[in-house]
Write an enzyme that holds these catalytic residues in place. Structure first.
Site, mmCIF file in Angstrom:
data_model
loop_
_atom_site.group_PDB
_atom_site.id
_atom_site.type_symbol
_atom_site.label_atom_id
_atom_site.label_comp_id
_atom_site.label_asym_id
_atom_site.label_seq_id
_atom_site.Cartn_x
_atom_site.Cartn_y
_atom_site.Cartn_z
ATOM 1 N N SER A 41 0.800 -1.221 0.000
ATOM 2 C CA SER A 41 0.000 0.000 0.000
ATOM 3 C C SER A 41 0.833 1.271 0.000
ATOM 4 C CB SER A 41 -0.936 0.010 1.218
ATOM 5 O OG SER A 41 -0.203 -0.143 2.417
ATOM 6 N N ASP A 334 -2.751 8.012 8.240
ATOM 7 C CA ASP A 334 -3.748 7.172 8.901
ATOM 8 C C ASP A 334 -3.041 6.218 9.855
ATOM 9 O OD1 ASP A 334 -2.651 5.255 7.247
ATOM 10 O OD2 ASP A 334 -4.423 4.973 6.010
ATOM 11 N N HIS A 337 0.020 4.635 7.365
ATOM 12 C CA HIS A 337 0.604 5.215 6.153
ATOM 13 C C HIS A 337 1.076 6.653 6.369
ATOM 14 C CE1 HIS A 337 -2.281 2.108 4.585
ATOM 15 N NE2 HIS A 337 -1.155 1.743 4.008
#
Length: 371
Positions: A41, A334, A337
């Protein structure tokens, strides 16, 4: 310089055809023909959006709030990510799009001339790191998808043309965090393997995948080492021994992996000979942001920008979440990340090759290596 001279010679023949190719692969200021991206991600630009069973998607507000479109787009960030910033600095016309969007283009030439991203949120070096999230593209499958892209390039450019094109391109790889997450939360894995045994297995598996990429003409690799993921808001809020502080066990496993990765690449260079690589010490760059935030313009290093609960890390970034007013002063976007500001500064530091944070060269130097 060699790429520019190749372009000039190409225009001496059928100049109209080559002018098109020139614009595609030899743009002014473009350092490499293409960038191929593999990872999780941290690098994903939208592949998970097209996985029907996946819930690991960045498709809800406030993701993308600072992206040019101001909309969620599959990046696990408020804006651009590391892959975007590396592509920009390489002078590529666009950031490598995710595979499905790229392959759906209608074009008489290959849609992959300037690269493509295979990165997928939740992916790991091992299969099954996304067992709870359901469906990402693990590294093994990302490499297999690249094989299909390579076949497409050969079809459009011929075997020799594709070989030269790919050999001059960069292969960006940022993966391993989800494997460490799995180890951290699985008592079974910790019973089966010591931390060193586990990271050695990670690196051994990664080496096999790299050899497969090499068999399809990959020669220049950029490796993003693991960040201190024990310092992410999610790990801080779960730290029962020192609530709110970094989880030092998790960080130590990240350091073990980074050391094993670097040793593996040195060995692979000796084994294969004609590969070149740049290792990016993401761990110590990000740790610097956390330990000395004012030097880099940050004020918040513990809490997420988007989320709810302690450190905004007990409930993920959702439309009902609290959103910080200034994303530029937060290291983390978040639960796990980084913000766009963090990624931008990170790539600024490692791209040109600070000896403190890159080995044996930076991305810019790697791009200039002749193949």
């Amino acid at each position: 310089m060699k790429m520019a001279s190749d372009c000039v010679r190409a225009m001496t023949g059928f100049w109209v055809v080559f002018l098109v190719l020139l614009r595609l692969s030899c743009s002014e200021g473009q350092m490499v023909p293409a960038l191929f991206v593999f990872g999780d991600s941290i690098m994903d630009v939208g592949n998970n959006n097209d996985l029907p069973l996946s819930v690991a998607r960045a498709i809800l507000p406030y993701y993308g709030v600072d992206f040019p479109t101001k909309k969620p787009n599959g990046r696990f960030s408020n804006g651009k990510n590391c892959a975007d910033f590396i592509a920009e600095k390489l002078g590529l016309p666009t950031s490598p799009p995710y595979l499905i969007s790229n392959s759906s283009q209608s074009n008489s030439s290959s849609p992959f001339l300037t690269g493509v991203s295979f990165a997928s949120g939740g992916a790991g070096i091992f299969d099954g790191t996304d067992e709870k999230l359901q469906q990402s593209i693990p590294l093994k499958d990302q490499v297999e998808l690249y094989r299909g892209v390579h076949d497409d390039l050969v079809q459009h450019m011929g075997s020799s043309g594709a070989q030269k094109h790919v050999a001059k391109s960069l292969f960006l790889i940022g993966i391993g965090s989800n494997d460490i997450f799995d180890y951290a939360k699985s008592s079974d894995l910790r019973k089966q393997h010591t931390p060193q045994q586990y990271v050695d297995l990670m690196v051994s598996s990664l080496k096999d995948h790299l050899k497969r990429l090499y068999s399809y003409d990959a020669r220049k690799f950029v490796f993003a080492g693991l960040a201190p993921i024990g310092c992410t808001p999610a790990h801080r809020v779960r730290n029962q021994n020192e609530p709110g502080e970094c989880n030092e066990d998790t960080n130590s496993w990240c350091r073990m992996y980074n050391e094993a990765l670097l040793a593996m690449m040195k060995g692979l260079k000796s084994e294969l000979g004609d590969i070149s690589y740049s290792y990016l010490d993401i761990y110590n760059v990000v740790l610097g942001f956390i330990q000395n935030p004012s030097a880099y313009g940050f004020t918040e290093v513990k809490a997420a920008c988007c989320g709810l609960g302690d450190l905004r890390a007990q409930i993920p970034c959702l439309p009902i979440s609290q959103l910080c007013s200034n994303r530029r002063d937060h290291v983390f976007w978040d639960l796990v990340h980084p913000t766009e500001a963090t990624d931008r500064m990170l790539i600024d530091i490692v791209f040109r090759g600070s000896p403190q944070y890159t080995y044996p060269m930076g991305v810019q130097q790697l791009a200039a290596v002749e193949t």
